[in-house]
Design an enzyme around this catalytic site. Structure first.
Site, PDB file in Angstrom:
ATOM      1  N   TYR A  98       0.615  -1.494   0.362  1.00 35.83           N
ATOM      2  CA  TYR A  98      -0.073   0.237  -0.397  1.00 35.83           C
ATOM      3  C   TYR A  98       0.762   1.376  -0.103  1.00 35.83           C
ATOM      4  O   TYR A  98       0.369   1.843  -0.052  1.00 35.83           O
ATOM      5  CB  TYR A  98      -0.783   0.015   1.215  1.00 35.83           C
ATOM      6  CG  TYR A  98      -2.142  -1.181   1.146  1.00 35.83           C
ATOM      7  CD1 TYR A  98      -2.754  -0.853   0.281  1.00 35.83           C
ATOM      8  CD2 TYR A  98      -1.593  -2.307   1.368  1.00 35.83           C
ATOM      9  CE1 TYR A  98      -4.308  -1.731   0.256  1.00 35.83           C
ATOM     10  CE2 TYR A  98      -3.303  -3.157   0.850  1.00 35.83           C
ATOM     11  CZ  TYR A  98      -4.251  -2.494   0.701  1.00 35.83           C
ATOM     12  OH  TYR A  98      -5.268  -3.410   0.060  1.00 35.83           O
ATOM     13  N   GLU A 140      -7.505  -7.588   5.230  1.00 41.45           N
ATOM     14  CA  GLU A 140      -7.093  -8.508   4.972  1.00 41.45           C
ATOM     15  C   GLU A 140      -6.235  -8.684   6.080  1.00 41.45           C
ATOM     16  O   GLU A 140      -5.960 -10.311   5.572  1.00 41.45           O
ATOM     17  CB  GLU A 140      -6.089  -7.927   3.626  1.00 41.45           C
ATOM     18  CG  GLU A 140      -6.712  -7.512   2.351  1.00 41.45           C
ATOM     19  CD  GLU A 140      -6.666  -5.867   1.410  1.00 41.45           C
ATOM     20  OE1 GLU A 140      -4.977  -6.081   2.007  1.00 41.45           O
ATOM     21  OE2 GLU A 140      -6.969  -5.756   1.480  1.00 41.45           O
TER      22      GLU A 140
END
Length: 396
Positions: A98, A140
């Site tokens: 990310y 996640e």
């Protein structure tokens, strides 16, 4: 929740950012793959990059999340976030990635919007990004924990135990763990990723629904060959090369289109290869002796293109309150099928029916719209779409 100082900035700049999202995401992927070509080779779907669908899906998710922050500041679009997180987990995405996405996404925003990106604007949209990213990272992490694997370590070698030609362009594979251990549990309706090494050395990944009930000693996936280059490069490779005894890398199961607990009535509506998660659900309902009302609706081009057609009929007939409705564009000699496209407006659906939809996006839009028009609550309609979700935000 957005900070008080960021809310007016995001609201004021949303039209400009939203209007340029297609350019921003195109430039983002260009920057990302220039810096990290291995991501295009071994993680991202090259077909969806080539046809622009992944770019559209990313733009849609960013816009939907920003709008949700402004219109519903006390809540999050959890349906959308869950769908994205399951797909990310099925690819083995990690929290560290990310940061890489952030670097190149904000570089793209500055390149496209130029001087309009003041420090104040950059800070506000940075907040939007990390609110979304951190929410996904948290979901996640939970998915990896539930799967019993370290972050991103989703892959296991599996041996092809059986191969069955279902139709001219559809083949099913029965998979077992290469080390002989039992296959992990999954929830009916979930999918796995399959990673194959292609002739150019790329290790491309695609998702396929598990098309038989959990609890069996082996898994089954059903793969439809997708024409086009590179759109169908993995399905074409599996059709041409995957044989009994071969080993392929398969992920842990993920996906949030799963059967609900309880005894409420169900509608399972599918089109084409979208029937595969429904087969797992039906197989599970039969094997567990469920007696709830189940209406099954399926649309296909013809009896010859309908994969697992006989199995679908057998499973529905085994349910005490199961009914089946099939539409073929070319019904041929099948007297039990209707001609044309699926029409759920004519179905007798019990009060309180929960609907599960899977198939191409036009099918999903039509069926969802028809269900809403007949009074089905939006919260009772769930869907799975194969490929990038170009409908992100519809249920946010």
């Amino acid at each position: 929740m957005l900070s008080e100082q960021s809310i007016p900035v995001v609201r004021a700049t949303l039209p400009a950012v939203g209007g340029a999202l297609d350019q921003i995401t195109e430039r983002f992927y260009g920057r990302l793959f220039e810096a990290h070509p291995e991501l295009l080779r071994d993680l991202f779907n090259r077909g969806n990059q080539a046809n622009g669908e992944q770019r559209q899906a990313l733009a849609g998710s960013i816009a939907a999340f920003a709008v949700a922050l402004l219109e519903n500041p006390g809540s999050r679009p959890d349906v959308m976030l869950s769908r994205i997180a399951h797909k990310h987990a099925s690819l083995g995405v990690t929290a560290e990635q990310y940061k890489v996405v952030h670097q190149h996404l904000f570089g793209a925003i500055v390149e496209v919007l130029g001087d309009a990106v003041t420090p104040e604007v950059a800070q506000a949209w940075d907040e939007v990004y990390w609110l979304m990213a951190n929410a996904l990272i948290a979901v996640e992490a939970r998915l990896y924990q539930e799967a019993g694997v370290p972050e991103g370590a989703i892959w296991r070698p599996m041996e092809i135990a059986e191969r069955h030609e279902e139709t001219a362009d559809t083949v099913s594979f029965v998979l077992r763990n290469a080390d002989g251990t039992p296959t992990p549990a999954f929830r009916p309706g979930q999918y796995v990723s399959v990673q194959v090494t292609l002739p150019d050395g790329a290790r491309q990944i695609r998702q396929y629904s598990l098309s038989a009930a959990p609890g069996r000693p082996q898994w089954r996936i059903t793969v439809k060959r997708v024409d086009g280059d590179p759109a169908g490069e993995v399905s074409s490779w599996l059709h041409a090369h995957a044989s009994v005894g071969d080993t392929v890398d398969v992920s842990a199961p993920f996906g949030d289109l799963v059967l609900p607990e309880g005894d409420g009535p169900l509608l399972l509506a599918s089109a084409g290869i979208g029937s595969t998660p429904m087969l797992a659900m039906l197989d599970h309902l039969v094997s567990t002796g469920e007696t709830r009302p189940v209406v099954v609706a399926h649309a296909d081009r013809s009896p010859e293109t309908h994969a697992h057609a006989a199995e679908l009929r057998r499973l529905v007939e085994a349910l005490p309150q199961g009914t089946l409705h099939v539409w073929y564009e070319e019904p041929g000699e099948d007297p039990s099928a209707l001609r044309g496209r699926a029409d759920v407006t004519a179905l007798d659906l019990p009060e309180g029916t929960t609907a599960y939809l899977c198939g191409p996006l036009p099918f999903l839009r039509t069926v969802r719209g028809d269900l809403l028009s007949r009074g089905t609550a939006a919260s009772d309609i769930h869907y799975e779409v194969f490929g990038p979700d170009l409908w992100l935000g519809a249920e946010a």
